[in-house]
Design an enzyme around this catalytic site. Structure first.
Site, PDB file in Angstrom:
ATOM      1  N   SER A 152      -9.145   1.981 -10.136  1.00 41.00           N
ATOM      2  CA  SER A 152      -8.041   1.811 -11.072  1.00 41.00           C
ATOM      3  C   SER A 152      -7.240   0.591 -10.653  1.00 41.00           C
ATOM      4  O   SER A 152      -7.238   0.204  -9.475  1.00 41.00           O
ATOM      5  CB  SER A 152      -7.143   3.056 -11.032  1.00 41.00           C
ATOM      6  OG  SER A 152      -5.913   2.828 -11.678  1.00 41.00           O
ATOM      7  N   TYR A 155      -1.464   9.857  -6.221  1.00 42.56           N
ATOM      8  CA  TYR A 155      -2.636   9.212  -6.810  1.00 42.56           C
ATOM      9  C   TYR A 155      -2.707   7.740  -6.397  1.00 42.56           C
ATOM     10  O   TYR A 155      -3.781   7.224  -6.068  1.00 42.56           O
ATOM     11  CB  TYR A 155      -2.566   9.345  -8.329  1.00 42.56           C
ATOM     12  CG  TYR A 155      -3.763   8.808  -9.071  1.00 42.56           C
ATOM     13  CD1 TYR A 155      -4.949   9.524  -9.111  1.00 42.56           C
ATOM     14  CD2 TYR A 155      -3.687   7.594  -9.752  1.00 42.56           C
ATOM     15  CE1 TYR A 155      -6.056   9.032  -9.817  1.00 42.56           C
ATOM     16  CE2 TYR A 155      -4.780   7.103 -10.454  1.00 42.56           C
ATOM     17  CZ  TYR A 155      -5.959   7.829 -10.476  1.00 42.56           C
ATOM     18  OH  TYR A 155      -7.043   7.331 -11.162  1.00 42.56           O
ATOM     19  N   LYS A 195      -5.835   6.017  -4.389  1.00 46.77           N
ATOM     20  CA  LYS A 195      -6.600   4.890  -4.917  1.00 46.77           C
ATOM     21  C   LYS A 195      -6.510   3.678  -3.996  1.00 46.77           C
ATOM     22  O   LYS A 195      -7.486   2.937  -3.827  1.00 46.77           O
ATOM     23  CB  LYS A 195      -6.111   4.531  -6.326  1.00 46.77           C
ATOM     24  CG  LYS A 195      -6.535   5.531  -7.392  1.00 46.77           C
ATOM     25  CD  LYS A 195      -8.051   5.616  -7.518  1.00 46.77           C
ATOM     26  CE  LYS A 195      -8.490   6.535  -8.636  1.00 46.77           C
ATOM     27  NZ  LYS A 195      -9.960   6.672  -8.727  1.00 46.77           N
TER      28      LYS A 195
END
Length: 339
Positions: A145, A158, A162
């Site tokens: 991402s 999150y 990532k």
């Protein structure tokens, strides 16, 4: 061992295969006739994904597994090879998240996001490498991402996971290059995508969770993942102009970008509609155990189906050569004009 040619069917394992980008990846690889092994926690979602793969003409097997468990990942890899032979491609896509200010996320919730979203990739990759390295063949695609480079408010767990995937992926790639291994690892950095996660993520915001515009359809991401699996020599691929703009802006002006996100992305990640208490929460248990949610979320009306940026990411050498040629032509023209 003989290396398969691309024209032959491959054995492809996909984690997080029941919804969103993972579900779209099932369709993307199934259209090529590859043998698919689908890994996820939700039984209804797995059954529906497998049915789609079969309808597209691909042999398929399913494995109920939580990737935060290393033994479960090892079992999925063993099952894949017992059913279809050596694993050629492994796609890591499984994740969970929490939408809330950092101070409202419990230690247990933060650990859970890390264990699934980051360590799940680590566990699965270890299981794949245990089989690929002795054969000196195979490709692992990490679905990433733009958040791997730029953390955003209300998604601290999150964002951290990532970022961790990004650093670990780069280090692992260097190790493989250092040994001259034929195994390849690559990463696909995605923009905001229209997936069901926004209706089942653990949400403590005042409004319903949503992706930050512009939003893209999961099929766009899946096509990029399949391209990366077919062309794994690159460290990573970027999908969506917003991803490219975000990563470039973060490289040259991180401070102003942080202030921009602070002003805009708190509201941009939630609808005006209030959060609904009846919405499911898939942090600890799957939200698609009893019902299939498919690949798309509730943002079809605004989601983009295509983008020119993935082509640019896939053909950056051609673009660089074209740019150099244009600059050269301009220089020659200037000299001819005596400038």
């Amino acid at each position: 061992m003989r290396i398969r040619t691309r024209s032959e069917p491959r054995t492809v394992v996909i984690t997080g295969a029941t919804a969103g980008v993972g579900r779209a990846c099932v369709r993307a690889f199934a259209t090529g006739g590859d043998r698919l092994v689908l890994v996820a926690r939700g039984s209804a979602g797995l059954h529906a994904a497998a049915a789609e793969a079969l309808a597209a003409g691909s042999p398929v097997r399913t494995v109920l597994a939580d990737v935060s468990d290393p033994e479960a990942c090892e079992g999925a890899a063993a099952h894949a090879e017992a059913e279809f032979g050596p694993i050629d491609v492994w796609v890591n896509d499984a994740f969970v998240s929490v939408f809330a200010p950092f101070t409202e996320i419990t230690p247990e919730e933060f650990s859970r996001v890390t264990e699934v979203t980051y360590l799940g990739y680590v566990n699965a990759t270890r299981a794949a490498l245990r089989r690929m390295l002795p054969r000196d063949h195979g490709t692992i695609v990490q679905v990433g991402s733009a958040i791997a480079y730029l953390g955003i408010p209300l998604q601290t767990a999150y964002s951290g996971a990532k970022h961790a995937i990004q650093g670990w992926h780069e280090a692992l790639r260097c190790e493989l290059l250092a040994t001259g291994s034929g195994v390849r690892v690559t990463m696909v950095q995605l923009p905001a995508v229209n997936t069901p996660q926004f209706d089942w993520v653990l949400n403590r915001l005042r409004g319903r969770a949503r992706p930050v515009p512009p939003v893209h359809q999961p099929e766009l991401a899946a096509r990029a993942v399949r391209y990366a699996a077919d062309h794994p020599g690159r460290r990573e691929y970027w999908v969506g102009a917003s991803t490219a703009a975000t990563l470039l802006a973060n490289a040259v002006a991180p401070g102003p970008l942080d202030r921009y996100l602070a002003r805009n992305d708190v509201d941009a990640q939630q609808d005006d509609q209030p959060r609904r208490d009846q919405d499911p929460d898939n942090l600890w248990t799957p939200a698609d155990d009893d019902a299939d949610h498919g690949a798309h979320g509730r943002f079809d009306a605004e989601a983009r189906e295509r983008s020119a940026q993935p082509w640019a990411s896939q053909h950056h050498g051609l673009l660089a050569a074209g740019g150099a040629a244009l600059l050269g032509a301009a220089a020659v023209g200037a000299l001819a004009r005596g400038r």
